[in-house]
Design a protein around this motif. Structure first.
Motif, PDB file in Angstrom:
ATOM      1  N   LYS A   3       0.829  -1.211   0.000  1.00 57.17           N
ATOM      2  CA  LYS A   3       0.000   0.000   0.000  1.00 57.17           C
ATOM      3  C   LYS A   3       0.860   1.257   0.000  1.00 57.17           C
ATOM      4  O   LYS A   3       0.597   2.225  -0.717  1.00 57.17           O
ATOM      5  CB  LYS A   3      -0.919  -0.007   1.221  1.00 57.17           C
ATOM      6  CG  LYS A   3      -2.079  -0.987   1.114  1.00 57.17           C
ATOM      7  CD  LYS A   3      -2.962  -0.908   2.344  1.00 57.17           C
ATOM      8  CE  LYS A   3      -4.121  -1.903   2.249  1.00 57.17           C
ATOM      9  NZ  LYS A   3      -4.979  -1.866   3.449  1.00 57.17           N
ATOM     10  N   VAL A   4       1.910   1.239   0.842  1.00 51.83           N
ATOM     11  CA  VAL A   4       2.798   2.405   0.907  1.00 51.83           C
ATOM     12  C   VAL A   4       3.476   2.636  -0.443  1.00 51.83           C
ATOM     13  O   VAL A   4       3.597   3.775  -0.917  1.00 51.83           O
ATOM     14  CB  VAL A   4       3.852   2.207   2.019  1.00 51.83           C
ATOM     15  CG1 VAL A   4       4.887   3.307   1.979  1.00 51.83           C
ATOM     16  CG2 VAL A   4       3.166   2.177   3.380  1.00 51.83           C
ATOM     17  N   LYS A   5       3.916   1.553  -1.095  1.00 50.38           N
ATOM     18  CA  LYS A   5       4.552   1.690  -2.403  1.00 50.38           C
ATOM     19  C   LYS A   5       3.590   2.246  -3.444  1.00 50.38           C
ATOM     20  O   LYS A   5       3.949   3.067  -4.282  1.00 50.38           O
ATOM     21  CB  LYS A   5       5.087   0.335  -2.863  1.00 50.38           C
ATOM     22  CG  LYS A   5       6.305  -0.144  -2.087  1.00 50.38           C
ATOM     23  CD  LYS A   5       6.772  -1.488  -2.590  1.00 50.38           C
ATOM     24  CE  LYS A   5       7.988  -1.975  -1.808  1.00 50.38           C
ATOM     25  NZ  LYS A   5       8.445  -3.309  -2.260  1.00 50.38           N
ATOM     26  N   ARG A   6       2.337   1.792  -3.389  1.00 45.58           N
ATOM     27  CA  ARG A   6       1.344   2.308  -4.336  1.00 45.58           C
ATOM     28  C   ARG A   6       1.112   3.800  -4.144  1.00 45.58           C
ATOM     29  O   ARG A   6       1.010   4.561  -5.115  1.00 45.58           O
ATOM     30  CB  ARG A   6       0.023   1.554  -4.168  1.00 45.58           C
ATOM     31  CG  ARG A   6       0.058   0.126  -4.678  1.00 45.58           C
ATOM     32  CD  ARG A   6      -1.226  -0.572  -4.338  1.00 45.58           C
ATOM     33  NE  ARG A   6      -1.138  -2.006  -4.633  1.00 45.58           N
ATOM     34  CZ  ARG A   6      -2.050  -2.896  -4.252  1.00 45.58           C
ATOM     35  NH1 ARG A   6      -3.110  -2.502  -3.556  1.00 45.58           N
ATOM     36  NH2 ARG A   6      -1.907  -4.163  -4.564  1.00 45.58           N
ATOM     37  N   GLN A   7       0.999   4.224  -2.870  1.00 41.67           N
ATOM     38  CA  GLN A   7       0.798   5.650  -2.611  1.00 41.67           C
ATOM     39  C   GLN A   7       1.982   6.483  -3.105  1.00 41.67           C
ATOM     40  O   GLN A   7       1.808   7.557  -3.681  1.00 41.67           O
ATOM     41  CB  GLN A   7       0.577   5.863  -1.110  1.00 41.67           C
ATOM     42  CG  GLN A   7      -0.747   5.280  -0.598  1.00 41.67           C
ATOM     43  CD  GLN A   7      -0.884   5.414   0.905  1.00 41.67           C
ATOM     44  OE1 GLN A   7       0.025   5.926   1.575  1.00 41.67           O
ATOM     45  NE2 GLN A   7      -2.005   4.944   1.450  1.00 41.67           N
ATOM     46  N   GLU A   8       3.198   5.976  -2.873  1.00 41.88           N
ATOM     47  CA  GLU A   8       4.377   6.705  -3.344  1.00 41.88           C
ATOM     48  C   GLU A   8       4.412   6.793  -4.870  1.00 41.88           C
ATOM     49  O   GLU A   8       4.722   7.835  -5.441  1.00 41.88           O
ATOM     50  CB  GLU A   8       5.633   6.009  -2.835  1.00 41.88           C
ATOM     51  CG  GLU A   8       5.823   6.138  -1.328  1.00 41.88           C
ATOM     52  CD  GLU A   8       7.053   5.392  -0.854  1.00 41.88           C
ATOM     53  OE1 GLU A   8       7.665   4.708  -1.707  1.00 41.88           O
ATOM     54  OE2 GLU A   8       7.398   5.479   0.339  1.00 41.88           O
TER      55      GLU A   8
END
Length: 686
Positions: free
Chosen positions: A572-577
């Motif tokens: 999820k964090v990678k997608r947001q970034e």
């Protein structure tokens, strides 16, 4: 060597590639081979297997050791020894050879039919005897039981020459005006001749009487064929006791059973060219027929095509090497072609290496296909900056990628990364230095790659040492095994502990790995401070550690769930970034997009003018008044004329005022040089 495939049948052309002249020195030949890749890759099966200009006929002796071919110019015959893979001898003749035959098992008895009506006999040492026939000959056959030679040509008679008595016998009188070809059945010795009227006459040599006439012209003519007259017989060949194949001048092959007047199979080459050669391949029940343009192999029972070959030059004669898959061809070219078809049979004994060579090519087909091209994927093209070439003739789509010219690939790669060779050279030097260092006497330490795995193996080995002493068995060690040497040297084999697969498959290794990491840090610090050969002593695990491991073993399911949750959160964090980066990044203009600049101003102005012309005059004036670009100066000149004056923008006004102020300051500062005068002084003596 060139490989072609038709109907899943591989055909290897062993004569492709440029040939070197005989008169150049061996030094120049080696220089040409170094420069030219095609010369270096060619296979020279038999040395100098060619003719000066053109090869006309080609045959193989019964023992299979000698290959004999005739050609021009000058008229000559060449004999090649397959055991030596070179030229045995060469003899020049007085006139061109129409056809020839080898009467013995080797090359000791040869008969030539010349174009000037002469028949020439050669023995092992050379020319032996010459005689003449009344009419021009076109073909001849040898009758072994009676030692008679039957000659057919531009006459209705068939001339007989008895080699035992050395004289001509009574000729056979046919009903044809001319005879083109003839053949003798090897089993019951029936003599057959093909006439110019499209008939086949069969004769019995024992009684010298005609036993039958077969009309092939009417069977070969169909509604689709366009001919000026009846087709003549151009090829004739017996197979066994009952089968006979007849080739016509219009390109048809008719397969007959001698007990029937109707053909079993009719095969058309569809080129309208006369058939020059017919061969039978009994193991696969095939017929090999050839005209001057193409060689076709087809099933003699059904007529279904098996494969075909279409060489560059016109075909004169075809010969199948006995009991093999090798096909020899004489054509309108100095080089005589050699084809190898593994499906037809194995390679001859004198070139048995062809079987292993073709097997290697079948195992590695990529090495022989597209040698001058490089296969690249779409990702490789993007890295090289050549994605815009997709769809152009420079790239040939193939499966999941493209083929491009190898020269273009190397050129672009050098432009993209000009220091690639330097980096490669430095890496090789570093590897050489590391290899020399490994040969020195070193302290016992862990490898640079996969240190934790090496430490784990060392611990397991130390734990198993007492058990080994009891059993007295030397178990293999991965660290000392050369097969696994690269795993601890090459960084490409580094275990990625942060990957999803490793974390899900090894949930209980996390705490143990942390302990090993701590131990590794301690070992590195000790190795940096003290360079001694002592190994790190290991103590027994405490009760707390044993309890922790037991708790981990009990709750391995919870650990797997935790790892999965962590992986999902990280995703999820990678997608947001990525989403934020996509919003912030601006796409660069492609080669087909219009860029902003002075050179594109006229294009934009023309587009705006086209939009303004569609609006009314009032709307245009209102729009330009809002923008502050135009002002009406005079609208009273006539009823149909209006004049406008452009307003200056604020930036232009400020620039003009700044220029005026600058000029005024320069005038105030400037001083005149009128008070400066030149004075000449007298020279003082020394």
């Amino acid at each position: 060597m060139q490989v072609t495939r038709l109907n899943e049948v591989k055909i290897y052309s062993l004569s492709t590639g440029p040939s070197l002249p005989e008169w150049i020195s061996s030094k120049k030949k080696r220089a040409v081979q170094k420069k030219n890749v095609d010369v270096r890759r060619r296979i020279e099966l038999i040395q100098d297997f060619n003719m000066p200009t053109v090869s006309t006929t080609i045959k193989v002796s019964r023992d299979g050791q000698y290959i004999m071919a005739t050609g021009t110019y000058k008229p000559r015959i060449r004999c090649f020894d397959t055991y030596q893979l070179s030229l045995k001898f060469e003899r020049c003749l007085d006139s061109e050879v129409v056809t020839f035959d080898i009467l013995s098992d080797d090359y000791s008895k040869i008969v030539f039919l010349h174009c000037d009506r002469y028949i020439e006999f050669h023995s092992q040492h050379g020319y032996y005897y010459k005689t003449r026939i009344p009419k021009f000959g076109r073909d001849f056959s040898y009758h072994y039981p009676s030692c008679d030679l039957y000659f057919v040509g531009a006459s209705s008679e068939v001339y007989r020459l008895n080699l035992e008595q050395g004289r001509y016998l009574n000729s056979l009188q046919t009903d044809a005006s001319e005879n083109n070809v003839c053949d003798i059945n090897p089993i019951h010795c029936l003599f057959a001749t093909g006439t110019a009227e499209g008939k086949v006459e069969c004769w019995d040599p024992r009684t010298r009487n005609r036993v039958g006439v077969l009309d092939c012209a009417l069977s070969s003519v169909t509604a689709d064929t366009e001919i000026d007259g009846l087709p003549s017989i151009s090829a004739l060949k017996f197979n066994g006791a009952l089968n006979m194949a007849v080739g016509t001048s219009t390109g048809q092959i008719l397969l007959y059973d001698l007990r029937s007047n109707n053909p079993l199979v009719i095969k058309d080459h569809l080129y309208g060219l006369p058939i020059k050669s017919i061969l039978f391949q009994d193991p696969l029940d095939l017929i090999i027929s050839a005209d001057s343009r193409i060689i076709k192999m087809w099933n003699k029972d059904t007529g279904k095509i098996f494969t075909s070959m279409e060489p560059e030059h016109a075909i004169n004669d075809v010969c199948l090497y006995p009991n093999s898959g090798m096909l020899l061809m004489a054509n309108e070219d100095p080089k005589m072609n050699i084809y190898y078809i593994p499906v037809l049979g194995p390679a001859p004994r004198w070139c048995s290496f062809l079987d292993s060579l073709t097997e290697e090519l079948e195992e590695n087909p990529e090495s022989t296909v597209y040698d001058d091209y490089k296969f690249v994927t779409r990702k490789d093209l993007e890295n090289l900056g050549l994605a815009h070439l997709i769809g152009s003739p420079l790239l040939r789509a193939y499966m999941h990628g493209f083929f491009m010219d190898i020269k273009l690939y190397h050129k672009v790669k050098m432009m993209v990364n000009p220091f690639a060779y330097e980096e490669y050279r430095k890496e090789k030097i570093r590897q050489k230095i590391e290899e020399t260092r490994a040969q020195r006497v070193q302290l016992k330490k862990l490898p640079k790659v996969n240190k934790e795995l090496a430490l784990k193996l060392i611990e397991e080995e130390e734990e198993q040492q007492p058990a080994r002493k009891k059993k007295r068995k030397n178990l293999p060690n991965i660290l000392t095994d050369d097969r696994f040497k690269v795993m601890f040297e090459n960084p490409d084999f580094q275990v990625d502990e942060k990957s999803e697969e490793f974390r899900l498959l090894n949930p209980l290794v996390s705490k143990i790995s942390e302990k090993r990491k701590k131990k590794l840090k301690i070992l590195e610090q000790q190795a940096a401070q003290e360079q001694e050969k002592e190994e790190e002593p290991e103590g027994k695990p405490s009760d707390a550690e044993s309890s922790e491991t037991s708790d981990d073993e009990k709750g391995w399911v919870e650990e797997v769930r935790k790892q999965r949750k962590l992986i999902r959160q990280e995703e999820k964090v990678k997608r947001q970034e990525r989403f934020k980066e996509d919003q912030q990044t601006t796409l660069k203009p492609q080669f087909f997009e219009i860029k902003t600049g002075e050179e594109f101003r006229s294009f934009k102005d023309s587009v705006k003018k086209q939009k303004l012309t569609k609006k009314t005059l009032g709307d245009r004036l209102k729009l330009q008044e809002k923008l502050g670009t135009l002002s009406v100066s005079d609208t009273t000149v006539g009823s149909k004329q209006m004049s406008f004056k452009l307003k200056q923008s604020e930036q232009q006004k400020k620039q003009q005022e700044a220029e005026k102020q600058h000029h005024q300051e320069r005038k105030n500062i400037r001083r005149s040089a009128s008070h400066l005068k030149s004075k000449r002084g007298r020279r003082r003596p020394f």
